[in-house]
Design a protein around this motif. Structure first.
Motif, mmCIF file in Angstrom:
data_model
loop_
_atom_site.group_PDB
_atom_site.id
_atom_site.type_symbol
_atom_site.label_atom_id
_atom_site.label_comp_id
_atom_site.label_asym_id
_atom_site.label_seq_id
_atom_site.Cartn_x
_atom_site.Cartn_y
_atom_site.Cartn_z
ATOM 1 N N UNK A 237 -10.250 29.385 17.389
ATOM 2 C CA UNK A 237 -11.531 28.876 16.910
ATOM 3 C C UNK A 237 -11.403 28.387 15.475
ATOM 4 N N UNK A 238 -12.521 28.134 14.842
ATOM 5 C CA UNK A 238 -12.509 27.708 13.456
ATOM 6 C C UNK A 238 -12.079 28.865 12.558
ATOM 7 N N UNK A 239 -11.539 28.510 11.401
ATOM 8 C CA UNK A 239 -11.150 29.535 10.441
ATOM 9 C C UNK A 239 -12.390 30.076 9.738
ATOM 10 N N UNK A 240 -12.453 31.381 9.552
ATOM 11 C CA UNK A 240 -13.554 32.031 8.847
ATOM 12 C C UNK A 240 -13.194 32.157 7.378
ATOM 13 N N UNK A 241 -14.146 31.776 6.530
ATOM 14 C CA UNK A 241 -13.938 31.894 5.096
ATOM 15 C C UNK A 241 -14.361 33.251 4.578
ATOM 16 N N UNK A 242 -14.406 33.433 3.245
ATOM 17 C CA UNK A 242 -14.759 34.725 2.662
ATOM 18 C C UNK A 242 -16.168 35.164 3.087
ATOM 19 N N UNK A 243 -16.321 36.478 3.328
ATOM 20 C CA UNK A 243 -17.619 37.039 3.701
ATOM 21 C C UNK A 243 -17.507 37.908 4.936
ATOM 22 N N UNK A 244 -18.688 38.351 5.437
ATOM 23 C CA UNK A 244 -18.736 39.165 6.660
ATOM 24 C C UNK A 244 -19.269 38.307 7.792
ATOM 25 N N UNK A 245 -18.601 38.361 8.927
ATOM 26 C CA UNK A 245 -18.922 37.513 10.068
ATOM 27 C C UNK A 245 -19.068 38.369 11.324
ATOM 28 N N UNK B 259 -2.534 26.122 3.168
ATOM 29 C CA UNK B 259 -3.741 25.305 2.990
ATOM 30 C C UNK B 259 -4.417 24.991 4.331
ATOM 31 N N UNK B 260 -3.699 25.129 5.440
ATOM 32 C CA UNK B 260 -4.274 24.890 6.761
ATOM 33 C C UNK B 260 -3.890 26.067 7.669
ATOM 34 N N UNK B 261 -4.731 27.100 7.725
ATOM 35 C CA UNK B 261 -4.369 28.328 8.443
ATOM 36 C C UNK B 261 -4.031 28.118 9.917
ATOM 37 N N UNK B 262 -4.844 27.341 10.643
ATOM 38 C CA UNK B 262 -4.609 27.166 12.076
ATOM 39 C C UNK B 262 -3.292 26.436 12.313
ATOM 40 N N UNK C 40 -9.493 33.839 8.106
ATOM 41 C CA UNK C 40 -9.285 34.512 9.386
ATOM 42 C C UNK C 40 -9.533 33.528 10.514
ATOM 43 N N UNK C 41 -8.720 33.636 11.563
ATOM 44 C CA UNK C 41 -8.834 32.766 12.728
ATOM 45 C C UNK C 41 -8.948 33.648 13.971
ATOM 46 N N UNK C 42 -10.018 33.453 14.756
ATOM 47 C CA UNK C 42 -10.219 34.205 16.003
ATOM 48 C C UNK C 42 -9.622 33.419 17.161
ATOM 49 N N UNK D 58 -10.643 39.065 29.170
ATOM 50 C CA UNK D 58 -11.183 38.311 28.031
ATOM 51 C C UNK D 58 -10.497 38.804 26.750
ATOM 52 N N UNK D 59 -9.255 38.369 26.569
ATOM 53 C CA UNK D 59 -8.453 38.870 25.452
ATOM 54 C C UNK D 59 -8.784 38.118 24.167
ATOM 55 N N UNK D 60 -8.668 38.825 23.070
ATOM 56 C CA UNK D 60 -8.966 38.239 21.761
ATOM 57 C C UNK D 60 -8.073 38.893 20.704
ATOM 58 N N UNK D 61 -7.787 38.142 19.688
ATOM 59 C CA UNK D 61 -7.064 38.671 18.525
ATOM 60 C C UNK D 61 -7.484 37.869 17.296
ATOM 61 N N UNK D 62 -7.352 38.491 16.146
ATOM 62 C CA UNK D 62 -7.749 37.884 14.874
ATOM 63 C C UNK D 62 -6.513 37.788 13.981
ATOM 64 N N UNK D 63 -6.267 36.600 13.460
ATOM 65 C CA UNK D 63 -5.165 36.377 12.522
ATOM 66 C C UNK D 63 -5.742 36.265 11.109
ATOM 67 N N UNK D 64 -5.263 37.117 10.213
ATOM 68 C CA UNK D 64 -5.600 37.022 8.797
ATOM 69 C C UNK D 64 -4.493 36.246 8.086
ATOM 70 N N UNK D 65 -4.881 35.210 7.341
ATOM 71 C CA UNK D 65 -3.918 34.374 6.610
ATOM 72 C C UNK D 65 -4.158 34.551 5.119
ATOM 73 N N UNK D 66 -3.081 34.813 4.386
ATOM 74 C CA UNK D 66 -3.145 35.012 2.944
ATOM 75 C C UNK D 66 -3.095 33.656 2.248
ATOM 76 N N UNK D 67 -4.135 33.300 1.509
ATOM 77 C CA UNK D 67 -4.222 31.988 0.867
ATOM 78 C C UNK D 67 -3.755 31.985 -0.577
ATOM 79 N N UNK D 68 -3.302 33.094 -1.086
ATOM 80 C CA UNK D 68 -2.871 33.146 -2.490
ATOM 81 C C UNK D 68 -1.553 32.399 -2.676
ATOM 82 N N UNK D 69 -1.206 32.151 -3.936
ATOM 83 C CA UNK D 69 0.059 31.493 -4.255
ATOM 84 C C UNK D 69 1.183 32.528 -4.190
#
Length: 378
Positions: A57-65, A135-138, A48-50, A89-100
């Motif tokens: 920002x930096x990509x978030x890995x697995x877990x709760x943040x 392999x590189x979400x951002x 996930x990228x905020x 102060x706008x914000x959005x979260x992008x979820x990226x699927x890392x599976x094959x």
């Protein structure tokens, strides 16, 4: 996710139900006032990228943040009155699927011409499949998805397929020798192509996980020619094969009760003496009577026995009725021929007689001794 509440914090998560989505943005339409303390849950196969204030920002890995933004419940709404109570102060979260993502198709839309060492210029079609993963979400978001709410494999499959075909064209142009050796090289070609495509995929934040070549085929007419070539290779006795086909054609012509069948049968009947002349061989000709020998003659071109009244040899097609001959090699020429098909000399060229060096008398062409003094001609 409810982004319109004033008090409660957001709980952000995403599930790919279709299995084909590379990316999903929350919220799907526009941006949101994601509050300070919102919870973000990322699965093992995701990243996930905020994006906050338009920056990633930096990509978030697995877990709760826990997300930290400048949007405070109730307070931010009151302070955003000049902007119609919509926080800047706008914000959005992008979820990226890392599976094959497997089983993506590629193939040539139009045949591509190549030079074959045995067949000359041929047009080839190629088809296969490939697998990709992010392999590189951002980098993937910034170069391909941009501000789209969702991005699936159908939107990128055609473009990546064209990139693969372009690299394949270059590779075959540099390494292709002949089509007959291609099926044994599919694995090696796929591995070499994969190495060439690394940079093309990495610049989008993607990895080419696997590449397969299913087929590289020429047009149907070339395939038919290859089939004919393989049939010829399987036939050991060509003369016997031709005689068998002729006999089968006569049998079919006899069964066919029409004029075309009768004409075909008559034509094949005229060809049969020549077809079976080779079967008889020298033994039958030597044992034949003088009456039968007189009814046949020898073809001056191929040497086989043919009917005496035949105008053309049924085996080699050589003309038996002599209208004119080449003065250089003696080949029988057709009426109106300008050059000899055997030696290439002009048809109307007359042979020059040999001149005796002792008495200067001109002798007939081919003469070995002078007709005037009797000396041997040089």
């Amino acid at each position: 996710m409810n982004t319109e509440n004033l008090i409660f914090l957001e709980n952000l998560e995403w599930f790919d139900e279709s299995g084909q989505e590379l990316l999903r943005r929350l919220p799907e339409r526009g941006s949101a006032e994601i509050k300070f303390g919102a919870q973000l849950t990322v699965r093992e196969s995701q990243a996930a990228v905020l994006y906050y204030k338009g920056r990633a920002g930096d990509a978030f890995g697995p877990g709760r943040h826990t997300l930290r933004t400048g949007n405070i419940p109730i307070v931010t709404k009151l302070l955003s009155a000049p902007w119609a109570f919509s926080s800047p102060l706008r914000a959005e979260v992008y979820f990226v699927n890392l599976k094959v993502f497997p089983d993506l198709k590629w193939g040539t839309r139009d045949p591509v011409a190549f030079r074959d060492s045995e067949l000359g210029f041929v047009r080839l079609r190629a088809h296969g499949m490939f697998n990709i993963r992010v392999i590189q979400p951002v980098l993937f978001i910034n170069t391909l998805a941009g501000t789209m709410g969702k991005y699936n494999t159908g939107q990128i499959e055609e473009y990546l397929g064209r990139v693969i075909v372009s690299r394949l064209n270059d590779y075959l142009g540099e390494t292709l020798d002949t089509l007959f050796s291609l099926p044994a090289q599919f694995d090696e070609m796929a591995e070499a192509m994969k190495q060439r495509l690394v940079k093309d995929f990495v610049r989008f934040g993607l990895a080419l996980d696997d590449l397969h070549i299913n087929s590289i085929t020429p047009p149907e007419e070339v395939q038919a020619a290859i089939d004919d070539r393989s049939r010829l290779g399987a036939i050991k006795d060509m003369d016997g094969f031709v005689r068998m086909k002729a006999a089968m054609a006569m049998e079919k012509a006899a069964v066919a009760n029409n004029e075309a069948g009768a004409a075909l049968g008559m034509g094949m009947g005229l060809m049969m003496p020549g077809l079976f002349a080779a079967v008889a061989g020298p033994a039958s000709t030597s044992s034949a009577s003088t009456g039968s020998a007189a009814s046949t003659t020898q073809c001056s071109d191929c040497g086989n026995r043919i009917p005496a009244d035949a105008r053309f040899c049924p085996l080699c097609g050589h003309q038996q009725v002599v209208l004119m001959q080449c003065a250089n090699c003696g080949k029988n020429l057709t009426p109106g021929a300008k050059f000899c098909p055997r030696c290439g000399h002009p048809a109307d060229e007359k042979p020059k007689g040999a001149v005796c060096t002792a008495c200067n008398q001109e002798n007939l062409p081919g003469a070995k001794f002078c007709g005037g003094c009797g000396l041997r001609l040089r």
